[in-house]
Write an enzyme that holds these catalytic residues in place. Structure first.
Site, short mmCIF file in Angstrom:
data_model
loop_
_atom_site.label_atom_id
_atom_site.label_comp_id
_atom_site.label_asym_id
_atom_site.label_seq_id
_atom_site.Cartn_x
_atom_site.Cartn_y
_atom_site.Cartn_z
N PHE A 79 0.85 -1.19 0.00
CA PHE A 79 0.00 0.00 0.00
C PHE A 79 0.88 1.24 0.00
O PHE A 79 1.78 1.38 0.85
CB PHE A 79 -0.89 0.02 1.25
CG PHE A 79 -1.99 -1.01 1.24
CD1 PHE A 79 -1.71 -2.34 1.53
CD2 PHE A 79 -3.29 -0.65 0.95
CE1 PHE A 79 -2.71 -3.30 1.53
CE2 PHE A 79 -4.31 -1.60 0.94
CZ PHE A 79 -4.01 -2.93 1.22
N CYS A 138 -6.16 15.20 0.79
CA CYS A 138 -7.35 14.89 0.01
C CYS A 138 -8.02 16.21 -0.39
O CYS A 138 -7.90 17.21 0.31
CB CYS A 138 -8.31 14.04 0.84
SG CYS A 138 -9.75 13.47 -0.09
N CYS A 159 -14.57 14.87 4.21
CA CYS A 159 -15.73 14.12 4.66
C CYS A 159 -15.78 14.11 6.20
O CYS A 159 -14.76 13.89 6.85
CB CYS A 159 -15.67 12.69 4.16
SG CYS A 159 -15.51 12.57 2.37
N CYS A 190 -14.45 10.95 7.86
CA CYS A 190 -13.13 10.47 7.46
C CYS A 190 -12.31 10.04 8.68
O CYS A 190 -12.12 10.82 9.61
CB CYS A 190 -12.36 11.55 6.70
SG CYS A 190 -10.75 10.96 6.11
N ASP A 191 -11.86 8.80 8.67
CA ASP A 191 -11.04 8.30 9.78
C ASP A 191 -9.65 7.92 9.31
O ASP A 191 -8.95 7.14 9.94
CB ASP A 191 -11.73 7.11 10.47
CG ASP A 191 -11.95 5.94 9.51
OD1 ASP A 191 -11.59 6.07 8.33
OD2 ASP A 191 -12.49 4.92 9.96
N THR A 192 -9.26 8.46 8.13
CA THR A 192 -7.95 8.14 7.59
C THR A 192 -6.94 9.21 7.99
O THR A 192 -7.08 10.37 7.61
CB THR A 192 -8.00 8.07 6.05
OG1 THR A 192 -9.03 7.16 5.68
CG2 THR A 192 -6.68 7.58 5.49
N GLU A 208 -7.33 3.38 -5.22
CA GLU A 208 -8.56 3.62 -4.46
C GLU A 208 -8.78 5.14 -4.48
O GLU A 208 -8.00 5.88 -3.89
CB GLU A 208 -8.42 3.11 -3.03
CG GLU A 208 -8.18 1.61 -2.96
CD GLU A 208 -8.01 1.06 -1.55
OE1 GLU A 208 -8.29 -0.12 -1.36
OE2 GLU A 208 -7.60 1.82 -0.65
N HIS A 264 -9.74 -6.55 7.39
CA HIS A 264 -8.51 -6.24 8.12
C HIS A 264 -8.81 -5.78 9.54
O HIS A 264 -8.00 -5.96 10.45
CB HIS A 264 -7.69 -5.19 7.37
CG HIS A 264 -8.45 -3.96 7.01
ND1 HIS A 264 -9.49 -3.96 6.10
CD2 HIS A 264 -8.33 -2.68 7.45
CE1 HIS A 264 -9.97 -2.73 5.98
NE2 HIS A 264 -9.29 -1.94 6.79
#
Ligand code: SF4
Length: 181
Positions: free
Chosen positions: A24, A30, A34, A37-39, A93, A175
């Protein structure tokens, strides 16, 4: 130079390629904000293509997944060519708001309420937040259409919806269930 949040080797946990070992490459930043968003993608380090490809070359997996953040902000044909020259199968993605290089092997689009500009999509993956939010994405020109529970919280609701609307398939964040990255 490209801004990278992290590079890690794991299994793809979601969607069509669930269970596939992959490297990855998470890009920073970004174009959307959002609420859910939890990234953690805003931080990162600038890396040259040489530095990135060195890590790619050392990874035994054939698949590379470009993710973020929003990876389409950072990539171009030359970057994808370098990955292909190393024999990699390149997936992305994306939120679908920017065009991506046509040579990418697999395009996963997770739309976020903003118009999608992609002409080719291999899988659409929609986080299920309610019936009315989902249906507009059924018409996107993708090969596969997945619904995914919101952080594993509404799985039964999504299963019930898919049973009533069998056009869709279920994508689980496996995951998280097996507690890997
Ligand atoms: S599009 Fe994805 S990465 Fe960007 S803010 Fe929304 S959830 Fe986060």
């Amino acid at each position: 130079m490209r801004k990278i949040n992290e590079i890690f080797y794991s299994l793809q946990g979601e969607g069509f390629h669930t269970g596939t070992p992959a490297l990855f490459i998470r890009f920073s930043g970004c174009n959307l904000k959002c609420a859910f968003c939890d990234t953690p993608h805003e931080t990162g380090a600038w890396m040259s293509d040489k530095e990135i490809m060195q890590q790619v070359a050392e990874c035994p997996a054939r698949t590379v997944i470009l993710t973020g953040g929003e990876p389409s902000l950072w990539i171009d044909d030359a970057f994808i060519d370098q990955l292909h020259q190393l024999g990699k199968y390149v997936c992305i993605e994306t939120n679908g708001t920017h065009r991506v290089p046509a040579s990418i092997d697999w395009i996963t689009c997770s739309p976020k309420g903003v118009p999608v500009v992609l002409e080719r999509i291999d899988e659409v993956k929609v986080v299920f937040t309610g019936e009315e939010d989902v249906e507009p994405y059924a018409s996107l020109p993708a090969t596969y259409h997945y619904l995914q529970p919101c952080s594993c919280r509404n799985t039964q609701e999504v299963v019930d919806y898919i049973l009533r609307h069998p056009f869709w398939r279920l994508s689980l964040q496996t995951h998280k269930y097996i507690q890997i990255q």
